[in-house]
Design a protein around this motif. Structure first.
Motif, PDB file in Angstrom:
ATOM      1  N   ARG A   1       0.824  -1.216   0.000  1.00 13.57           N
ATOM      2  CA  ARG A   1       0.000   0.000   0.000  1.00 13.57           C
ATOM      3  C   ARG A   1       0.858   1.267   0.000  1.00 13.57           C
ATOM      4  O   ARG A   1       0.609   2.204  -0.766  1.00 13.57           O
TER       5      ARG A   1
ATOM      6  N   ASP B   1      -2.063  -2.510  -6.269  1.00 15.10           N
ATOM      7  CA  ASP B   1      -3.433  -2.838  -5.835  1.00 15.10           C
ATOM      8  C   ASP B   1      -3.516  -4.116  -4.997  1.00 15.10           C
ATOM      9  O   ASP B   1      -4.611  -4.584  -4.724  1.00 15.10           O
TER      10      ASP B   1
ATOM     11  N   GLN C   1      -5.603  -3.677  -1.804  1.00 12.47           N
ATOM     12  CA  GLN C   1      -7.046  -3.501  -2.050  1.00 12.47           C
ATOM     13  C   GLN C   1      -7.788  -4.812  -2.290  1.00 12.47           C
ATOM     14  O   GLN C   1      -9.012  -4.846  -2.177  1.00 12.47           O
TER      15      GLN C   1
END
Length: 168
Positions: free
Chosen positions: A156, A162, A165
């Motif tokens: 992150r 990503d 996420q």
């Protein structure tokens, strides 16, 4: 990169919340007064037993449905190792606690309602083995969760990709 299915995400966060409740509760049990200690033991054991069944469900899902791919670099290799060790530890931990409790002569009454069959019964000779395994696995889980969180934050904050996420 592809994200996890909603069923994986929900199970991940339920198990995480249970671990973050059960782990410290187990570490603090020795500090409770006798009049409430058994109530907290019951919660620790019952939620721990729930973790066992949820992890077995999650393992089954992982083996039959797969998961999104790991990054194709060293972080993917580290992630794969940490995840499999977490799966193993989160199954060994509640199983060893359940067997330790049984071997010490205390069968589990799941949440004080449902009696759970004791596969070994009272076995004082092997109870210490399961207790030590349970305690050692607790510290392993703490280290693995720390690595897991560090990896998520690395993706992150440092990589800004990503990967973080995918489980949100």
């Amino acid at each position: 990169m592809q994200g996890f299915r909603p069923s994986f995400r929900i199970l991940h966060w339920i198990i995480a919340m249970l671990v973050f409740a059960v782990w410290p509760l187990g570490m603090l049990l020795k500090y409770f007064k006798d009049d409430v200690k058994l109530d907290f033991y019951l919660l620790h054991e019952s939620f721990g037993f729930l973790v066992l069944w949820l992890m077995l469900l999650r393992l089954g899902m992982r083996l039959t449905q797969g998961r999104p791919t790991h990054p194709p670099d060293w972080t993917g290799n580290v992630s794969r190792i940490v995840h499999w060790l977490l799966y193993a530890a989160l199954i060994v931990m509640p199983l060893s606690g359940f067997l330790a409790t049984n071997a010490h002569g205390f069968p589990l009454q799941w949440f004080g309602i449902l009696p759970v069959w004791s596969p070994i019964g009272r076995e004082p000779a092997i109870a210490p083995f399961f207790s030590v395994l349970h305690a050692g696995t607790a510290w392993l889980i703490l280290a693995l969760v720390g690595l897991h969180i560090a990896g998520a934050l690395f993706h992150r904050i440092i990589r800004r990709d990503d990967v973080f996420q995918r489980m949100l």
